[in-house]
Every structure is written in C-alpha cells, then in structure tokens.
Design a protein around this motif. Structure first.
Motif: not given
Length: 231
Positions: A73-96
């Motif tokens: 439905e107009g969204r791309t979904r990339l499979l990533v390693g288990a646990g990556a979802a929990d890391e996303l907010p911190g990674l976005l902050d670290w990457l500014e």
C-alpha cells in the motif's frame, strides 16, 4: 492409475491462507488470514517508509545490499535484524535526525505485518478476485517500534526482493553491530562486511531519503497550487 509424486522443490500449496508456506519453507512465524500476517521480533523486525523514499534507498544500496524487501500500500518494508525496532529512536537521535518529521517507523517485538504473496505461488489467494502488482491496494499495518496490527482493507502485498527458501534470513539482515574498523583499516560503523549494510548506515540512508522525498513532495504541491502567470 497412481498419481505422480510432486517434486520436493515445487512450491507448497498456499494452504491456510499462505501461512503454511512461510512456516514450512522459511521457518517464519505466520498467522493465517485473511490477510496472512508475519510475526515480527522473532527472526526479523521491519523498517517502514514511503515507497518513493524506499525506491531511492534501494537504488543507493543496490540489489545485494539489503535483506528481503516488500511493498504494501505505497509503503516499502525492509526486513532488518530482530531488535532493530527498539534501536531506531536512539539511532535517529545519534544520527541527528531526532525531532525531524520523518515518515520512518519500525515494527518489532509483539508486532505483525501483512505477508506478501509467496514467491512461486502466482495463483495464491492474494491474487484471486483482486488486483495484482506493486500498485494494488493492501492492508496497512499500524507502525511503531512496539508492534502493530493488520488493517481491514483487502489487497495485494508484493515482494520487491523476495526471501529465498532454504536460506537463513538472519545473516542477510542489517543489524546493529559493535563499532570498530572497516576492512581497509579506517574507522567503521560496525560494518558486517560484504554488501550488506549495517543498521546504522541503512537508517541514515532511509532517514535522508525520507527527508528528501518529503521536501520534493512539498515542492511539487506548492508548484501545482501556484496560479499560472500570463504576460
């Protein structure tokens, strides 16, 4: 007359709405539908972003640079390693990228995503009586690091880069690894080697393309809303 024995390499029937195909051929936890759903947080998590940004990410990374990738439905979904979802907010902050309105979300432990049509099963229940191909409508899952649930709309979800039956998915998935040095001796960001990017590089690329796509959509909308000037 005895019926011929099917080849063991032939695709399994899409029984149980396709859930058995994923369970038997890939070893993924699935829930029968409709729509069929794949459980996240067990063998993989999912990064989700708009299709235009996702297409740019795939062009930059290349065909060997990700794990399986789906379009729903107009969204791309990339499979990533288990646990990556929990890391996303911190990674976005670290990457500014923290605080920037990116349409980049993740589905992890306790979540589920709509299962695309299994590769090699063109007559599966996703196709019968409905549209096919990347432009077809499909159920939209609720995004978020903590999980999500399938929507109620019916449609087709498709694999852009399908999983390979008989191949372990985990080694192909971008994941957060320790910081160290790259193959050439320079400073690295936890590169796992080969053509598969680590999660840091994938998230940075995805955030950049989400931001770029949002600006382009905004510019296009402003251009269309401006009245024509006549001399």
């Amino acid at each position: 007359m005895a019926l011929p024995v099917p080849s063991p390499r032939a695709p399994l029937p899409v029984e149980g709405g396709g859930a058995l195909w994923y369970e038997r051929r890939l070893g993924w936890a699935a829930v029968a539908g409709p729509p069929v759903a794949l459980l996240t947080g067990l063998r993989f998590d999912v990064l989700e972003l708009p299709a235009d940004a996702g297409a740019a990410v795939l062009r930059r990374i290349g065909p060997a640079g990700t794990g399986p990738v789906a379009l729903v439905e107009g969204r791309t979904r990339l499979l990533v390693g288990a646990g990556a979802a929990d890391e996303l907010p911190g990674l976005l902050d670290w990457l500014e990228w923290g605080g920037v309105g990116l349409d980049l979300t993740a589905v992890g432990a306790g979540g589920r995503v709509t299962a695309p049509e299994p590769p090699g099963n063109p007559d599966g229940p996703w196709c019968r009586g409905g549209p096919r191909g990347p432009t077809a409508a499909a159920p939209r899952d609720a995004g978020g690091a903590g999980g999500g649930g399938p929507g109620t709309e019916q449609g087709a979800a498709v694999w852009l880069r399908p999983p390979e039956p008989g191949r372990e998915v985990e080694p192909t998935l971008p994941a957060l690894t320790h910081f160290g040095h790259g193959p050439g001796g320079g400073a690295g960001l936890g590169d796992r080697g080969g053509d598969v990017p680590d999660l840091v590089r994938l998230v940075d690329t995805a955030a950049s393309e989400c931001h770029r796509a949002r600006l382009l959509r905004g510019e296009s909308a402003r251009t269309k809303s401006q009245p024509l000037a006549f001399s």
